[in-house]
Write an enzyme that holds these catalytic residues in place. Sequence first.
Site, PDB file in Angstrom:
ATOM      1  N   SER A   6      25.051  74.709   5.989  1.00 57.74           N
ATOM      2  CA  SER A   6      24.362  75.640   6.807  1.00 57.74           C
ATOM      3  C   SER A   6      24.747  76.915   6.493  1.00 57.74           C
ATOM      4  O   SER A   6      24.901  77.449   5.339  1.00 57.74           O
ATOM      5  CB  SER A   6      24.380  75.110   8.331  1.00 57.74           C
ATOM      6  N   HIS A  33      20.172  74.597   5.644  1.00 54.54           N
ATOM      7  CA  HIS A  33      19.507  75.000   6.610  1.00 54.54           C
ATOM      8  C   HIS A  33      18.915  76.268   5.863  1.00 54.54           C
ATOM      9  O   HIS A  33      19.458  77.370   5.638  1.00 54.54           O
ATOM     10  CB  HIS A  33      20.145  75.410   7.945  1.00 54.54           C
ATOM     11  N   ASP A 126      25.296  69.466  12.865  1.00 51.10           N
ATOM     12  CA  ASP A 126      24.380  68.619  12.074  1.00 51.10           C
ATOM     13  C   ASP A 126      25.157  67.855  10.912  1.00 51.10           C
ATOM     14  O   ASP A 126      26.162  68.368  10.360  1.00 51.10           O
ATOM     15  CB  ASP A 126      23.580  69.700  11.141  1.00 51.10           C
TER      16      ASP A 126
END
Length: 184
Positions: A6, A33, A126
């Site tokens: 991310s 992401h 995540d």
Amino acid sequence: MLVAASAGGHEGLRKLLGGLDAALPVPVLVVQHLNRNRETLIVRVLSPHTPLKVKLAEDGEQAQPGTVHIAPPDWHLCVRAFGMLSLTQEDRVNFARPAADPLFESAAQTYGSRIVACVLTGTDGDGSRGVRAVKARGGTVIVQDPETAEFKGMPKSAIETGQVDLVLHLEAIGRVIDRLVQRA
């Protein structure tokens, strides 16, 4: 091989992918992401740093050894039977789409103990649910040492699951993955 990142992930992915052997005998499936409101430049950013082919994943394509398949913005990347890739717009996971959990969970079902999953820098949790799925099927989980991560949230959350095999400095991850997949 699975990779999730991310915030700070572009640099982490450059280093990790750059450390992989050009003859990698497995596909690399990446969830980073990405901003869904902008055209992504991730393929152009990563390609010069790795000997592997880098591309955005396409729905229905076969995952190819030596190829980095990246989830496109606003699509979850999943793996179906026989390594067929699937893109879905199911609900966001941890406020993200693409997210690591759908990829890790689907790949664990498809590949079982042959999975090597890696969690890199990022700000949220995540990947934690997916880490549990990978370990439940006998796969291997590698996490970037939070002390070397630009953002510690994702690596720390993965470690807190108690399901991580290795915590490594970013620069060492590629070499370890090469050894693991060569033995598979």
